[in-house]
Write a protein that holds these residues in place. Structure first.
Motif, PDB file in Angstrom:
ATOM      1  N   UNK A 292     -11.379   7.067  -0.960  1.00 24.81           N
ATOM      2  CA  UNK A 292     -10.196   6.509  -0.319  1.00 24.81           C
ATOM      3  C   UNK A 292     -10.624   5.457   0.694  1.00 24.81           C
ATOM      4  N   UNK A 293      -9.692   4.610   1.076  1.00 23.91           N
ATOM      5  CA  UNK A 293      -9.916   3.584   2.081  1.00 23.91           C
ATOM      6  C   UNK A 293      -8.960   3.841   3.233  1.00 23.91           C
TER       7      UNK A 293
ATOM      8  N   UNK B  19       0.836  -1.199   0.000  1.00 30.18           N
ATOM      9  CA  UNK B  19       0.000   0.000   0.000  1.00 30.18           C
ATOM     10  C   UNK B  19       0.873   1.252   0.000  1.00 30.18           C
ATOM     11  N   UNK B  20       0.406   2.278  -0.688  1.00 28.39           N
ATOM     12  CA  UNK B  20       1.026   3.596  -0.620  1.00 28.39           C
ATOM     13  C   UNK B  20      -0.076   4.556  -0.205  1.00 28.39           C
ATOM     14  N   UNK B  21       0.139   5.250   0.897  1.00 30.65           N
ATOM     15  CA  UNK B  21      -0.875   6.161   1.393  1.00 30.65           C
ATOM     16  C   UNK B  21      -0.293   7.136   2.388  1.00 30.65           C
ATOM     17  N   UNK B  22      -1.182   7.906   3.015  1.00 31.83           N
ATOM     18  CA  UNK B  22      -0.736   8.892   3.990  1.00 31.83           C
ATOM     19  C   UNK B  22      -1.186   8.473   5.388  1.00 31.83           C
ATOM     20  N   UNK B  23      -0.339   8.723   6.339  1.00 29.88           N
ATOM     21  CA  UNK B  23      -0.648   8.422   7.729  1.00 29.88           C
ATOM     22  C   UNK B  23      -1.737   9.396   8.167  1.00 29.88           C
ATOM     23  N   UNK B  24      -2.899   8.874   8.573  1.00 32.20           N
ATOM     24  CA  UNK B  24      -4.021   9.749   8.890  1.00 32.20           C
ATOM     25  C   UNK B  24      -4.258   9.904  10.391  1.00 32.20           C
ATOM     26  N   UNK B  25      -3.522   9.169  11.214  1.00 30.93           N
ATOM     27  CA  UNK B  25      -3.633   9.354  12.668  1.00 30.93           C
ATOM     28  C   UNK B  25      -2.248   9.229  13.279  1.00 30.93           C
ATOM     29  N   UNK B  26      -2.066   9.879  14.407  1.00 34.77           N
ATOM     30  CA  UNK B  26      -0.777   9.793  15.096  1.00 34.77           C
ATOM     31  C   UNK B  26      -0.558   8.350  15.552  1.00 34.77           C
TER      32      UNK B  26
ATOM     33  N   UNK C  47      -3.878   4.354   8.011  1.00 35.07           N
ATOM     34  CA  UNK C  47      -3.305   4.729   6.716  1.00 35.07           C
ATOM     35  C   UNK C  47      -4.448   4.981   5.744  1.00 35.07           C
ATOM     36  N   UNK C  48      -4.451   6.148   5.123  1.00 36.73           N
ATOM     37  CA  UNK C  48      -5.472   6.511   4.139  1.00 36.73           C
ATOM     38  C   UNK C  48      -4.889   6.294   2.738  1.00 36.73           C
TER      39      UNK C  48
END
Length: 163
Positions: A47-48, A9-16, A33-34
């Motif tokens: 998005x998931x 997966x490639x995504x952005x960290x959405x929570x600390x 991870x979003x």
């Protein structure tokens, strides 16, 4: 058979990231991870969000990630269930990460199906002394050589061979 259960997966960290230590002394870090879905025509962006779990040394690395960081994660999908304090069965699907790498964010146009360059490069001019190999001609020559060998063989053993 863990090599059959693999996800990248490639995504952005959405929570600390939240780090804990288990009773056995292992470090575990969880974060969300979003991941954007591939965009389709006339549809809104979707998005998931996945729960990512890391253990031991990787957990310590993951605990240093900050929110909105773009990462590449390789791991496996884990399903588990448990009964909560109210007696209700809770089902959880999460990604157990084995590898995490921080990546530079890219523009969305990089993943679109538009090409600015041709898929095939045009043939460059060759110098006069460079020989060009013609695969079609080589196949024709090979086929005629095989046919001649077959005819010689049938003359040698006769025409009434049953195969």
């Amino acid at each position: 058979m863990s090599r059959l259960n693999k996800i990248i997966l490639i995504g952005t960290v959405s929570s600390e990231p939240k780090t804990n230590v288990t009773n056995t002394g292992d470090t575990v870090t969880n974060f969300e991870l979003c991941v954007d879905r591939q965009q389709t025509e006339n549809a809104p962006n979707q998005s998931d969000t996945f729960t990512i779990i890391t253990w031991r040394d990787l957990a310590e690395t993951a605990s240093k990630l900050s929110q909105n960081t773009t990462v590449l994660i390789e791991g496996s999908i884990r399903n588990r269930n448990y009964e909560n304090s109210e007696g209700k069965r809770i089902y959880v699907t999460e990604i157990e990460a084995r590898y995490i790498k921080e990546v530079m964010p890219t523009a969305p146009t990089q993943f679109e199906n538009t090409q600015t360059e041709p898929a095939l490069e045009p043939q460059q001019n060759r110098s006069n002394n460079e020989e060009v190999f013609d695969f079609n001609e080589a196949i024709k020559q090979e086929n005629t050589a095989n046919n001649e060998a077959e005819t010689d063989f049938t003359k040698e053993i006769g025409e009434d061979v049953p195969f």
